[in-house]
Structure formats: C-alpha cells, structure tokens
Design an enzyme around this catalytic site. Structure first.
Site, PDB file in Angstrom:
ATOM      1  N   LYS A 154      -3.132  11.956  -3.185  1.00 52.26           N
ATOM      2  CA  LYS A 154      -2.108  12.150  -2.155  1.00 52.26           C
ATOM      3  C   LYS A 154      -0.757  12.511  -2.774  1.00 52.26           C
ATOM      4  CE  LYS A 154      -4.387   8.821   0.919  1.00 52.26           C
ATOM      5  NZ  LYS A 154      -4.984   9.748   1.876  1.00 52.26           N
ATOM      6  N   ASP A 168       0.870  -1.177   0.000  1.00 51.62           N
ATOM      7  CA  ASP A 168       0.000   0.000   0.000  1.00 51.62           C
ATOM      8  C   ASP A 168       0.905   1.224   0.000  1.00 51.62           C
ATOM      9  OD1 ASP A 168      -1.595   2.157   0.618  1.00 51.62           O
ATOM     10  OD2 ASP A 168      -2.478   1.287   2.419  1.00 51.62           O
TER      11      ASP A 168
END
Length: 402
Positions: free
Chosen positions: A222, A196
């Site tokens: 992000k 991740d």
C-alpha cells in the site's frame, strides 16, 4: 510523477485507465521495479551466516533496508523493526506472542474500533479464545467518526489492549490516534496500544516515538512496494519481554535437544528465510516516497479528495459516508437503490477502477445496515483529470442504473 508508473499507460478498451483503488494496493514506480530486478540480477543469495560475497552483499542490503524502515517510522532502534508480509501478519504476530506471554488474563478487555479491518479483529478474537479476555467494539458517532466520549467511558482497570486503524479503510476517517493513546495510557500505563497503519503510512508522516504506541504495523504493497512485504514496529522493552512465535532458523542462538536459546531482537521474530528481495525493495519504495515528501503527498491527495467529495455531493442522491473534513485519501459511498457491485462494474467499463464490497469490514457494514459500499481512493500519482473522469463516469453510470 505519473511517468514513473508504467501501468498508468494502460487502456481499458479505448479509455485510459483511471486507477482509484489505491486503498487496496498501490501501483509501483520504475525505481521499485528496477530495485527488484537489480536484486535478482546482481545480489541474489541467502542472508546471514554466508561466507561468500553475494551472501555478505545481500545481508548488508537487507539490514540497510531495516534501517530505512526504522528511520521512516522514527523508531528508536533498528532492533524494533520486524519484517513481516504485511499488516495482517504483523497484527497476528503481536496477538500470538501476547497470548503466549501471560500478560493477558481472563477478564481482561481488548478494545477495537467498529471500523476495524478483519485483520484487526479476528486475531484479537483468537487471543480472547485462548486467554479468556473479552473483545469490546468502540462505537462511532452518528456522523461515522470515532466516538471519543464513548471510548473514554469504556476505558477501565481491565483494559489491557487497544487496537485501532489510523485511517479507516472503509470510511476514510482519520481516527484521533494520539489522543486515543494518551487516554489509554492515562487510564492504565501498561495498556498495550497497537496502531494499524495500513491506510496511513503512504499518506502521512508517522513518528512512533511521538505517538507513544506499543506496536505499529504497515503493509508495503500500500506504499508502492511489492505485495508480501511490511513491518511490525514494537517498543524494544516490550519485544524483549515477549516470547517468540515461530521457531526455526535465524530466531535461535543455539539449539540442542535439551533446549534452545533465542536470538536477539529483531531476529527472535524472524524465523526462516525472509522475503529478502521484498524487504530491500520495500526500502526503495520508502526512499521514493521520502524524496517526493509526505507533506506534499498529503496536501495533493487531500485536495483531490475534497474535489471528489464536492463533485459527488453535487451529483445528488449519493450518501457519502463520513464528513468532508478529517478524512484520508478515500471516499466510500452508498447509493439508494443501486448495488455497489453494479456501480463498480459500470465504472470499470468506463476505465475507472474502484473497489466494491465490504472491504474486509463486515462488522462495520452490519453497523451501517448494508452489504458493501463503493470506494474511491487516491495515491500520489492521481490528478485532476482522474477526479473529472471519475465524476463523469459516476454520473453516466447512475443515469443508466436509476
């Protein structure tokens, strides 16, 4: 660089915005905003199969974007890059196709970290419900770092999947992903390892081939790109072996009522019209980051993080979760007798934007014996003034709350 981000000129009342909620989402530079405007003003059309000029241009730019993502991740081939709406979609895609594949059987074990985000827990729970596999959390050390000894003891012949964040979104700790992958592959060469990359992709260079993982996911929002963008990288031979998940347009070669022939990679996993503009703009965001340099970004953010850590320590009475070293660009704190939401609310009134709550990590919060923390997180546009403002606001808020 701050001038590249128009939103940073915002004021909260009379106070300038100090944006320290970057682990939740980053702000967007003008290059990204302009790229999205350019797409809709000059290119907008559906991709693939279109005979007209705009469709050809959109298709060309979309597939060039895939190449940009592949190069950013150091993928072996563009065929290994599947566009998604972000990490959650990427992990769900991996879990769903593994559940359909027959590669995961009853009694197999899936290891996840205690600090995992819900999106790296729930899809595996769903897979376990469908296959009879067992989900096992990997514990933390008393210092709230990854427990490598416990992990290696958990590895065994039934270990089929390991899924872990490169950087914990709730603690900021950098997990030893290369060592974790190597240990998993030593234990069982066909063990599938998913990384991740939600909190790492904007802050540190990644080379999926060097890591030796099987899947890597990240979210565009992000890393200075729009929301609803991201990618799943998967080893080509594994993606070839796995079945598709969603059915419809683009993921097919031929369809008849007698059966369907699926498309080649990566299109086998991209049913329907994708987020064309978003994927093209994602590439613009990655280009922006590359021009600045991930090594520079990492050094800059690490310095700010250490300064904030030291400043919070000097204030006293604050429990900083995890050690000073070996962390990414975020810090989470607990303050005895002070609710995280109250602290976050007062900081907001002073112009400092932080995140409060469980950060989609409720199992970790249960492990810590709390309902949530206050999290400060940095991006490339933060500076020393932001650190000073955050420390001053935190001290004032604590004096009001105690």
């Amino acid at each position: 660089m701050r001038e590249d981000f128009p939103i940073l000129a915002t004021h909260i009342g009379k106070r300038p915005l100090v944006y320290l909620d970057n682990a939740a989402t980053t702000q967007k530079p003008r290059a990204v905003l302009q790229a999205e405007m350019d797409y809709y003003e000059k290119v907008n059309a559906n991709i693939h199969r279109g005979a007209h000029y705009l469709s050809r241009l959109a298709t060309e730019q979309h597939e060039q974007a895939r190449g940009t993502v592949a190069a950013f991740l150091h993928a072996q081939s563009e065929r290994e890059v599947v566009f998604t709406s972000g990490c959650t979609a990427g992990i769900n895609l991996a879990a769903q196709v593994l559940a359909l594949s027959g590669l995961v059987r009853e009694g197999d074990e899936i290891l996840v970290t205690t600090d995992a985000h819900h999106s790296n827990i729930v899809p595996w729970q769903m897979l376990c419900g469908r296959t009879g596999a067992v989900l096992r959390p990997i514990p933390l050390t008393p210092e709230l770092t990854f427990d490598m000894a416990a992990y290696e003891a958990m590895l065994g012949p039934r270990t089929r999947i390991v899924a872990a964040p490169y950087i914990s979104n709730a603690l900021g700790i950098i997990n030893p992903i290369p060592e974790m992958i190597a240990a998993a592959k030593r234990n069982r060469p066909d063990c599938i390892f998913l990384v991740d990359g939600a909190q790492s992709t904007a802050h540190m260079a990644v080379d999926v081939q060097a890591l030796g993982c099987d899947f890597y996911v990240f979210s565009g929002h992000k890393v200075y790109a729009p929301t609803g963008t991201g990618a799943l990288w998967g080893r080509e031979e594994l993606l070839e072996q796995l079945p598709p998940w969603l059915g419809g347009g683009e993921m097919i070669k031929e369809v008849s009522f007698d059966g369907t022939t699926y498309n080649d990679l990566p299109f086998k996993y991209e049913a329907g019209t994708p987020n064309i503009a978003g994927n093209i703009v994602l590439a613009a965001a990655l280009d922006y980051v590359q021009k600045i340099g991930l090594n520079y970004i990492d050094e800059h953010e690490q310095r700010l993080t250490r300064n904030l850590y030291d400043g919070l320590t000097a204030l006293g009475g604050i429990d900083i979760l995890g050690p000073r070293e070996g962390r990414g660009a975020l810090i989470s704190v607990l303050i005895p007798g002070v609710h995280h939401y109250d602290l976050g609310t007062l900081l907001d009134q002073m112009g400092v934007a932080v995140r409060t709550g469980h950060h989609c990590c409720q199992p970790l919060m249960q492990y810590l014996g709390t309902t949530g923390t206050t999290r400060y997180s940095f991006a490339l546009y933060n500076n020393d003034d932001d650190v000073a403002a955050a420390l001053s606001a935190t001290e004032r808020a604590l004096n009001m709350l105690r």
